[in-house]
Design a protein around this motif. Sequence first.
Motif, mmCIF file in Angstrom:
data_model
loop_
_atom_site.group_PDB
_atom_site.id
_atom_site.type_symbol
_atom_site.label_atom_id
_atom_site.label_comp_id
_atom_site.label_asym_id
_atom_site.label_seq_id
_atom_site.Cartn_x
_atom_site.Cartn_y
_atom_site.Cartn_z
ATOM 1 N N LEU A 76 0.830 -1.201 0.000
ATOM 2 C CA LEU A 76 0.000 0.000 0.000
ATOM 3 C C LEU A 76 0.871 1.261 0.000
ATOM 4 N N ASP A 80 0.836 4.156 -2.835
ATOM 5 C CA ASP A 80 0.672 5.574 -2.524
ATOM 6 C C ASP A 80 1.700 6.438 -3.255
ATOM 7 N N ARG A 99 -6.190 -0.764 -4.561
ATOM 8 C CA ARG A 99 -6.187 -0.043 -3.285
ATOM 9 C C ARG A 99 -7.293 -0.556 -2.362
#
Length: 575
Positions: A76, A80, A99
Motif C-alpha cells: 500500500l 501511494d 487499493r
Amino acid sequence: MRRHWFIAAALVAASVSTGALAQGAADQQLKALYDAEWQWRVSENMARGEGPPNPHMPHVDAASQARRAAYWSDALKKLDAIPLDQLSPEERINAEVFREALEGFLTEYRFKEYEDAFGFWTWMAPNYGFGSVEGYKAYLSRLSEMPRYVDEQIANMRAGIKRGFTRSAIAVKGREKAVEPLASTDATANPLYQPFTMMPASIPADQIAPLQAQGKAAVAETSKAFAKLLTFLQTQYMPKARTETSAEALPDGKAYYAAKLRQYTTLDLTPDEIHEIGLKEVARIKADMDRTMKESGWTGDFAGFLHFLKTDPQFYAKTPYELLAKSSYVANKINGELKNTIGLLPRYRFTIRPTPDNIAPFATGGNGGLESCKMNTYNLPARPLYTIPPLTAHECAPGHSFQAALALEGPDRPEIRKNTYFSGYGEGWALYMEWLGTKWGIYETPYDEFGRQTYEMWRATRLVIDTGLHHKGWTRQQAYDYLRNHTALSDHEVTIETDRYITSPGQANAYKLGELLIRRKRAEAEKALGDRFDQRWFHDVILGLGAVPLPTLERVIDEWIAGGGKNPNPDLVAD
C-alpha cells in the motif's frame, strides 16, 4: 514568425512526449506492483493462479496473518507513491481496485478478524467433480493438509474467545451441527467425498476406482479433524460465545463497524446516513406494495395479505423438483430476453442445483456461482414460489452466475481485476437485475410482482436493520419483527436473515446502495442521451468493468455518458 511557431510546436511535442513517458512509467510501476502481489498471494495459497490445481491449504495461524499484513502494508505504501494522475484510464481503474483490496485486507487484520473463524467449514466440501486426474490428486493433497488447517482455525477461535471476539450465541445457536456430516466416519456419506461420486468422463476408466479408494481413505482420516472441531465448538466455543448482538459491543467496536461499512459498501457513509436512506426506501417500496396488493384483488389489510401469502398452499412447491423447475423456467425465459438486454454474452453455461444438504438448513434461498446456481429446497413450506423469479434473476442469469462467466471470459486484465469482488458492485447489479425483470415478463401475476417487491423491501430493510442492530441498540427481536412485518418472506427466512445480519456486520448494506447507484445512473443516462440510449451498451459498460468500487463505477459511467453512450465493444458486438 515561422521560427517562433516551430519552437513552440517543438516545446508542445516535447511536453506531450514527456507526459506519455510519465504515464507509461507510472503504468509499468503499478503493473509490476500488483502482478508481484498476485504471484505472492498465489504462493501463499490464498488465490488460484492459472497453473495446475492447487495441492495445498493456506496457513491461517497468527504468525502467517501478521506476515501477510506486513506485506500488504508495504504494498500500500508503494501504491501511494505512484501518481494517480499519470496513469492511463485502464490502469487508474486497476489502481483503485488494488487499493480497495489492500485496504480491505488490512482492515481485516487490524481487527484480527481471523480470530472469528466460526463457519469456515461451510464451503469446504466441493459439490462438483474435477476435470482431470491432476485435479483429484490436488484435492487429495488438500485433504491431507486439512487437519493442520482445522487446528489453526481452532487456535484462532480460542484467541477470539479470550478477547471477547466471537459470534453472538443467539445468532449461531445450533450451527455447529453443520460440522457433523464432515465428521462422519462413513466416507461415502461425508460431503468431502462428493467430488469422487461426480467424476466426469474425462477421467480414464482405469483411474476411477483407485482415486475413489484414495478418496475414501483421505476423507476417513480428515473426518477426525472435524470431529475434534465439533467437540471444541460444543464444549468450548458455544458456551463462551458473547451474549451481545451489536458489532459496536466488540473490542474497538465503533471503529470496527465503521470500517466494515466502508469495506463492504466502498462508500464514505455513516451508520446514521445509511439508516436514513433505508427508511426512505422502505416508505417508497411500501407504497408500491400497497398498490400491487390491491391489484391482486385483496380487500383486507397489509398484515392479512402477508399472512395469506405465507400460509396458502398454492404458493409453495410440493417437491424439490417443482421448485427447481420453476427456477429453470424463469431462467430460460430470461435467456430469451438477453439479446435485447446485454450486448456481449458469455459462452460459459451454468446449471441449477439444490443447495447442498449439509448447509441448506442455515443457508439463504439461493446462491449463484460460476459452476452452478443453487436453489435451497430444504423446508419447502419456507420457500414461496412467488420469490423464485427475482431470486433466479439475482443468482443465476443475468445475476451472479452470469457475472462469473463474463469475468472468466473477460478481457486480458490483471488477476486482481478478475479475482477481486466488491459487494456493492456485484450485489448491486444482481438487485438491479431483479428490477429489470419487470421488463422481461417474468413476474406473471400480481403475486409474482409482490414477491419482487418483497425482495426489494427485504434489501431496503437491511439498511435499517443492520445499522439498527450494530449502531442503534436494536435487539434481535426488534430486527426480526421489522423484517417480518415488512415482507412476505417466510418466518424461517426471516430468522436466517436476522441472524445473518448479526453475524456479518455491514455486509448487507452493500446490496441496496449498489442497486440505487446503478438505477440512478441509468436514469441520468436516459435523460442525457435520449434516443441514443441503448441499454445493451449501458449494461456492457458495467459488466465489462468487472467488480470495482462504487465510486469507480460511477465515474466510468459518467465518462461513458459524456462520450455519447457508445457501444463499448464495437469489434465484438454489432450495433
